[in-house]
Scaffold this active site. Structure first.
Site, mmCIF file in Angstrom:
data_model
loop_
_atom_site.group_PDB
_atom_site.id
_atom_site.type_symbol
_atom_site.label_atom_id
_atom_site.label_comp_id
_atom_site.label_asym_id
_atom_site.label_seq_id
_atom_site.Cartn_x
_atom_site.Cartn_y
_atom_site.Cartn_z
ATOM 1 N N ALA A 21 0.803 -1.216 0.000
ATOM 2 C CA ALA A 21 0.000 0.000 0.000
ATOM 3 C C ALA A 21 0.838 1.270 0.000
ATOM 4 O O ALA A 21 1.950 1.294 0.491
ATOM 5 C CB ALA A 21 -0.902 0.001 1.238
ATOM 6 N N CYS A 22 0.264 2.325 -0.558
ATOM 7 C CA CYS A 22 0.711 3.712 -0.432
ATOM 8 C C CYS A 22 -0.483 4.579 -0.813
ATOM 9 O O CYS A 22 -1.352 4.138 -1.561
ATOM 10 C CB CYS A 22 1.880 4.049 -1.366
ATOM 11 S SG CYS A 22 3.440 3.229 -0.989
ATOM 12 N N SER A 23 -0.519 5.811 -0.320
ATOM 13 C CA SER A 23 -1.606 6.716 -0.656
ATOM 14 C C SER A 23 -1.049 8.109 -0.891
ATOM 15 O O SER A 23 -0.102 8.533 -0.226
ATOM 16 C CB SER A 23 -2.646 6.771 0.479
ATOM 17 O OG SER A 23 -3.157 5.485 0.772
ATOM 18 N N ASN A 195 -2.948 2.434 -5.191
ATOM 19 C CA ASN A 195 -2.185 1.372 -5.847
ATOM 20 C C ASN A 195 -2.990 0.719 -6.966
ATOM 21 O O ASN A 195 -3.260 1.338 -7.969
ATOM 22 C CB ASN A 195 -1.720 0.356 -4.795
ATOM 23 C CG ASN A 195 -1.068 1.023 -3.599
ATOM 24 O OD1 ASN A 195 -1.658 1.084 -2.529
ATOM 25 N ND2 ASN A 195 0.120 1.575 -3.781
ATOM 26 N N ARG A 227 -9.031 2.893 0.282
ATOM 27 C CA ARG A 227 -8.234 4.064 0.653
ATOM 28 C C ARG A 227 -8.432 5.196 -0.360
ATOM 29 O O ARG A 227 -8.497 6.370 0.016
ATOM 30 C CB ARG A 227 -6.758 3.681 0.756
ATOM 31 C CG ARG A 227 -6.433 2.867 2.012
ATOM 32 C CD ARG A 227 -4.954 2.542 2.117
ATOM 33 N NE ARG A 227 -4.556 1.487 1.205
ATOM 34 C CZ ARG A 227 -3.828 1.642 0.121
ATOM 35 N NH1 ARG A 227 -3.388 2.854 -0.218
ATOM 36 N NH2 ARG A 227 -3.506 0.617 -0.640
#
Length: 343
Positions: A21-23, A195, A227
């Site tokens: 994950a990343c946002s 993602n 997210r």
């Protein structure tokens, strides 16, 4: 109705398996304020140091072969993972670029060396070194084909990424490679990136949640589409006429809302990510905020107050040797050799 149900089912399927994950969010405020915030989430620790590069440095995209060679036009601040690859950064013109994991990415490759190749380790640097605006980036992408080489990391994980670039005006460009083809999306309305799935599909999923109305219901898991939906709703519904300090705090709270708790885990899912650090890049005032989730504080680099002239030294903040940083750390940055790319 069938279309909505299909999109919702597809979103649920995407959550099965690993959560890598990343946002990223973009806040557009009064007086042309543009703040770009992101979380870096991964299943294992990713050591990250900060570098400041001056103008006028000679660089190349690969150690040999048909590659790019350039002299940097702009100085920049970079977040460098494993001390070998630029994950994100901001240049002195307020251009901000962030790389996020996207497991479906398949890059264009150079067969027999017919296309110039660029290592993922220096791709962010290339764009920050050479361009001031999203329109300049887009024009270059339309005129140039290139291949990407990505070295595996973290015990053999393929470096599958996509990127978002935002300039001082708040205009954003998303770059994705799908099946060897580069897809580019450009709009001031593209204020969120997470993602998987690919960006176009993600927008369709987010439209489903917009139709429901975030004030009534928002998805709450750490899955990428969830997210994306939460970040989109909140970044579009925080006040945009607030003072500077409040605006920066709003971005941090939106990031906290989509962060993955430290130590989060589920049975039979050993590769779930946790949020490790977050950053906020102020494209207007050229201030780069950074902080680890295991620390309580956020510190900053004021790029406009550093010497970025050609011939100035590269500066480095070794975050492993400096704990509990706070305030402006310009005076704590030490002269350093450039990072060594993981070609």
């Amino acid at each position: 109705m069938k279309t909505k149900l299909f999109i919702f089912a597809f979103a649920l399927l995407l959550g099965i398996g690993e959560a890598l994950a990343c946002s990223r969010v973009v806040f557009l405020g009064r007086d042309n304020l543009t703040l770009v915030g992101r979380t870096l989430d991964w299943r294992t620790p990713i050591p990250t140091n900060l570098y400041v590069y001056p103008r006028g440095m000679q660089k190349q995209g690969m150690p040999s072969g048909n590659t790019f060679h350039w002299k940097s036009k702009y100085g920049s601040v970079l977040a460098v993972s494993y001390d070998g690859g630029a994950t994100e950064g901001m240049n002195e013109k307020g251009l901000v670029m962030n790389a996020l994991f996207c497991k479906g990415s398949i890059y264009r490759q150079s067969l027999n060396g017919e296309l110039r190749s660029m290592s993922l380790a220096v791709l962010v640097s290339y764009f920050l070194d050479n361009f001031a605006t999203v329109d300049e980036v887009n024009e270059w992408l339309e005129a140039n084909e290139f291949a990407i080489y990505g070295k595996d990391f973290d015990g053999g994980t393929e470096a599958a990424l996509h990127w978002a670039i935002t300039d001082q005006s708040g205009n954003t460009l998303v770059m994705e490679f799908q099946k060897g083809h580069l897809d580019v999306y450009k709009s001031r309305d593209y204020r969120v990136l997470t993602n998987d799935p690919p960006f176009q599909q993600m927008l369709a999923i987010n439209n489903y949640w917009k139709n429901i109305g975030g004030a009534n219901q928002l998805p709450g898991t750490v899955r990428s589409p969830d997210r994306f939906a939460r970040a989109s709703f909140f970044i579009e519904h925080v006040p945009d006429t607030v003072d500077y300090k409040t605006a920066a705090a709003q971005v941090l709270t939106v990031l906290n809302n989509v962060a993955v708790p430290l130590g989060y885990g589920l049975e039979d899912a050993p590769n779930l990510s946790s949020s490790q650090w977050r950053s906020v890049a102020d494209a207007k005032n050229l201030i780069y905020y950074f902080g680890f989730f295991y620390e309580m504080s956020v510190f900053r680099i004021e790029l406009s107050k550093l010497n970025l002239n050609e011939g100035a030294p590269v500066l480095k903040m070794d975050t492993s040797a400096n704990k509990e940083l706070h305030g402006c750390i310009n005076d704590l940055m030490m002269p350093s050799a450039p990072f060594t790319p993981m070609w």
